[in-house]
Design a protein around this motif. Sequence first.
Motif, PDB file in Angstrom:
ATOM      1  N   ALA A 114       0.360   3.913 -10.555  1.00  0.00           N
ATOM      2  CA  ALA A 114      -0.786   3.950  -9.637  1.00  0.00           C
ATOM      3  C   ALA A 114      -1.028   2.577  -9.026  1.00  0.00           C
ATOM      4  O   ALA A 114      -1.349   2.453  -7.833  1.00  0.00           O
ATOM      5  CB  ALA A 114      -2.032   4.428 -10.373  1.00  0.00           C
ATOM      6  N   GLY A 115      -0.864   1.528  -9.835  1.00  0.00           N
ATOM      7  CA  GLY A 115      -1.013   0.166  -9.314  1.00  0.00           C
ATOM      8  C   GLY A 115       0.091  -0.178  -8.331  1.00  0.00           C
ATOM      9  O   GLY A 115      -0.159  -0.779  -7.276  1.00  0.00           O
ATOM     10  N   ILE A 116       1.318   0.198  -8.667  1.00  0.00           N
ATOM     11  CA  ILE A 116       2.460  -0.064  -7.777  1.00  0.00           C
ATOM     12  C   ILE A 116       2.280   0.669  -6.454  1.00  0.00           C
ATOM     13  O   ILE A 116       2.509   0.105  -5.369  1.00  0.00           O
ATOM     14  CB  ILE A 116       3.773   0.356  -8.462  1.00  0.00           C
ATOM     15  CG1 ILE A 116       4.055  -0.562  -9.657  1.00  0.00           C
ATOM     16  CG2 ILE A 116       4.942   0.322  -7.477  1.00  0.00           C
ATOM     17  CD1 ILE A 116       5.169  -0.081 -10.561  1.00  0.00           C
ATOM     18  N   ASN A 117       1.872   1.908  -6.522  1.00  0.00           N
ATOM     19  CA  ASN A 117       1.657   2.687  -5.299  1.00  0.00           C
ATOM     20  C   ASN A 117       0.550   2.094  -4.443  1.00  0.00           C
ATOM     21  O   ASN A 117       0.612   2.125  -3.205  1.00  0.00           O
ATOM     22  CB  ASN A 117       1.327   4.139  -5.648  1.00  0.00           C
ATOM     23  CG  ASN A 117       2.524   4.893  -6.199  1.00  0.00           C
ATOM     24  OD1 ASN A 117       3.679   4.525  -5.934  1.00  0.00           O
ATOM     25  ND2 ASN A 117       2.276   5.949  -6.963  1.00  0.00           N
ATOM     26  N   ALA A 118      -0.474   1.543  -5.099  1.00  0.00           N
ATOM     27  CA  ALA A 118      -1.555   0.911  -4.343  1.00  0.00           C
ATOM     28  C   ALA A 118      -1.014  -0.245  -3.509  1.00  0.00           C
ATOM     29  O   ALA A 118      -1.401  -0.427  -2.344  1.00  0.00           O
ATOM     30  CB  ALA A 118      -2.641   0.421  -5.301  1.00  0.00           C
ATOM     31  N   ILE A 119      -0.106  -1.017  -4.091  1.00  0.00           N
ATOM     32  CA  ILE A 119       0.502  -2.135  -3.362  1.00  0.00           C
ATOM     33  C   ILE A 119       1.359  -1.596  -2.215  1.00  0.00           C
ATOM     34  O   ILE A 119       1.261  -2.064  -1.072  1.00  0.00           O
ATOM     35  CB  ILE A 119       1.350  -2.993  -4.307  1.00  0.00           C
ATOM     36  CG1 ILE A 119       0.465  -3.630  -5.385  1.00  0.00           C
ATOM     37  CG2 ILE A 119       2.105  -4.071  -3.528  1.00  0.00           C
ATOM     38  CD1 ILE A 119       1.242  -4.339  -6.478  1.00  0.00           C
ATOM     39  N   ARG A 120       2.190  -0.621  -2.517  1.00  0.00           N
ATOM     40  CA  ARG A 120       3.098  -0.076  -1.498  1.00  0.00           C
ATOM     41  C   ARG A 120       2.343   0.568  -0.337  1.00  0.00           C
ATOM     42  O   ARG A 120       2.788   0.531   0.814  1.00  0.00           O
ATOM     43  CB  ARG A 120       4.020   0.956  -2.138  1.00  0.00           C
ATOM     44  CG  ARG A 120       5.099   0.332  -3.036  1.00  0.00           C
ATOM     45  CD  ARG A 120       5.896   1.388  -3.748  1.00  0.00           C
ATOM     46  NE  ARG A 120       7.016   0.804  -4.504  1.00  0.00           N
ATOM     47  CZ  ARG A 120       7.658   1.421  -5.475  1.00  0.00           C
ATOM     48  NH1 ARG A 120       7.308   2.651  -5.832  1.00  0.00           N
ATOM     49  NH2 ARG A 120       8.663   0.823  -6.105  1.00  0.00           N
ATOM     50  N   GLU A 121       1.199   1.146  -0.646  1.00  0.00           N
ATOM     51  CA  GLU A 121       0.417   1.824   0.388  1.00  0.00           C
ATOM     52  C   GLU A 121      -0.575   0.896   1.084  1.00  0.00           C
ATOM     53  O   GLU A 121      -1.402   1.341   1.879  1.00  0.00           O
ATOM     54  CB  GLU A 121      -0.315   3.018  -0.243  1.00  0.00           C
ATOM     55  CG  GLU A 121       0.643   4.098  -0.739  1.00  0.00           C
ATOM     56  CD  GLU A 121      -0.052   5.150  -1.609  1.00  0.00           C
ATOM     57  OE1 GLU A 121      -1.297   5.111  -1.697  1.00  0.00           O
ATOM     58  OE2 GLU A 121       0.661   5.993  -2.191  1.00  0.00           O
ATOM     59  N   GLY A 122      -0.487  -0.390   0.772  1.00  0.00           N
ATOM     60  CA  GLY A 122      -1.336  -1.355   1.455  1.00  0.00           C
ATOM     61  C   GLY A 122      -2.777  -1.379   0.982  1.00  0.00           C
ATOM     62  O   GLY A 122      -3.656  -1.884   1.692  1.00  0.00           O
ATOM     63  N   TYR A 123      -3.017  -0.879  -0.234  1.00  0.00           N
ATOM     64  CA  TYR A 123      -4.384  -0.874  -0.762  1.00  0.00           C
ATOM     65  C   TYR A 123      -4.637  -2.227  -1.420  1.00  0.00           C
ATOM     66  O   TYR A 123      -4.787  -2.336  -2.635  1.00  0.00           O
ATOM     67  CB  TYR A 123      -4.555   0.273  -1.752  1.00  0.00           C
ATOM     68  CG  TYR A 123      -5.995   0.593  -2.065  1.00  0.00           C
ATOM     69  CD1 TYR A 123      -6.787   1.270  -1.144  1.00  0.00           C
ATOM     70  CD2 TYR A 123      -6.573   0.202  -3.269  1.00  0.00           C
ATOM     71  CE1 TYR A 123      -8.116   1.558  -1.422  1.00  0.00           C
ATOM     72  CE2 TYR A 123      -7.898   0.478  -3.558  1.00  0.00           C
ATOM     73  CZ  TYR A 123      -8.661   1.161  -2.627  1.00  0.00           C
ATOM     74  OH  TYR A 123      -9.986   1.434  -2.901  1.00  0.00           O
ATOM     75  N   THR A 124      -4.674  -3.254  -0.598  1.00  0.00           N
ATOM     76  CA  THR A 124      -4.703  -4.621  -1.110  1.00  0.00           C
ATOM     77  C   THR A 124      -5.853  -5.445  -0.519  1.00  0.00           C
ATOM     78  O   THR A 124      -5.812  -6.679  -0.522  1.00  0.00           O
ATOM     79  CB  THR A 124      -3.378  -5.336  -0.792  1.00  0.00           C
ATOM     80  OG1 THR A 124      -3.123  -5.266   0.619  1.00  0.00           O
ATOM     81  CG2 THR A 124      -2.224  -4.677  -1.542  1.00  0.00           C
TER      82      THR A 124
END
Length: 469
Positions: A114-124
């Motif tokens: 979930a954390g990795i996907n947040a980064i990949r999806e630009g949730y930063t």
Amino acid sequence: MDSSLCLTPSSHSSISLTSLSSLQATSDAKNLRTISFKKYMQAIGRRYTVRSDCITDPAMAVDTLVSPRANSLKPSKTMVIADQATALKESGVPIIKLAAGEPDFDTPKVVSEAGINAIREGYTRYTPNAGTLELRKAICHKLEAENGLSYTPDQILVSNGSKQSALQAVLAVCSPGDEVIVPAPYYVSYPEMARLADAKPVILRTSIADNFLPKPESLASILNEKSRLLIICSPSNPTGAVYPRELLEEIADIVRKHPRLLVMTDEIYEHIIFPPAKHTSFASLPGMWERTLTVNGFSKTFAMTGWRLGYLAGPTHFVAACGKIQSQATSGASSISQKAGLAALGMGFAGGETVSTMVKAFQERRDFLVKAFGELKGVKIAEPQGAFYLFLDVSAYYGAEIEGFGTITDSESLCRFLLEKAQVALVPGDAFGDDNCIRISYAESLPTIKEAVERIKKAMVLIRPKIPL
């Protein structure tokens, strides 16, 4: 060429210091030997005025003093020892680290993804100061389902770890001169949090004979009109004690008699608990919701120490005050960590099978340690009911002399001896307010713990107590 710098003491007598690199002090500082200029300036503090016409190097005029508030704080001994052990290990010394309270398990895969996907999806990007609405709603659901507590999202504040949540709670409700009741043994940071709020930590002593649980009558005897906050940590760091519901009810009866008294409960270890012990949230008791600030987080249950994610739940006005402090300090927690936290809460009741597996491993380690140290003469044990710490009374060994080392005088010298001789890093009990004990963390694999115990036992054979055990 030497330059002269003149200091004028408050007594109006003068003192002349020569050389910018070192000095020979006279007058009321005559007993000080030649020391560095900066250290001398720190030693004499603000008792002297520096004459500006005597300053030849502007760098020497820098006031290196820190504030009284910062000076009053003690560094976290658990962090200091953990850092020392890490440095030794990185330098090649085969240290076994049983000091830090950090699970050896990896963060569950679904949480990491979930954390990795947040980064990949630009949730930063920044999130709201109080935390994302979806995470606060999920926390509300968790508290109702698992703890019997009803909150709305505006009564939840997500922070960078439960330690921040606890500190902000203390700062928000305590005023100068207030008293904060801290049962000992305590988590190292509680008294310092009180001091940061200009409040006075009042230590409530407990006994290993009572499994380190406070006696209600002892609590009642120290309360007064200055008593503002009672801190409860259950399961306890450092003892592993779990407050039974009956004891919490007795404490609640006492709290009701003191209108100003609030309660902060640290429930970070709530799911690391061993049958037949059961966790009870203090805020769930009749009349206690309005008085209670509940602190929790993700580090221990979900092996998410590095994600830095915790939260506070409480009445709206208290949580809003904590939110104001956070808005001027760190602002909201990491957006990536919040997505990971949301996934953690979605793993099922109490973390589901993944967390249950971890808890079974912790219990197996606890059972091994209790048996192993039960075989050592003079060691007293209160079997922990939760968390992942064993708090041993080793005071029977104090006063012993060891050839090539010296005398074991207290918990710190014993831990220093075990670090040098056994190469095992433990935490002295004085860090937690009980110098009779040492803390062993069993948040390491069972083979590692077995090796550590073997080393400790071999080292303890070298200790010859003054009084035969």
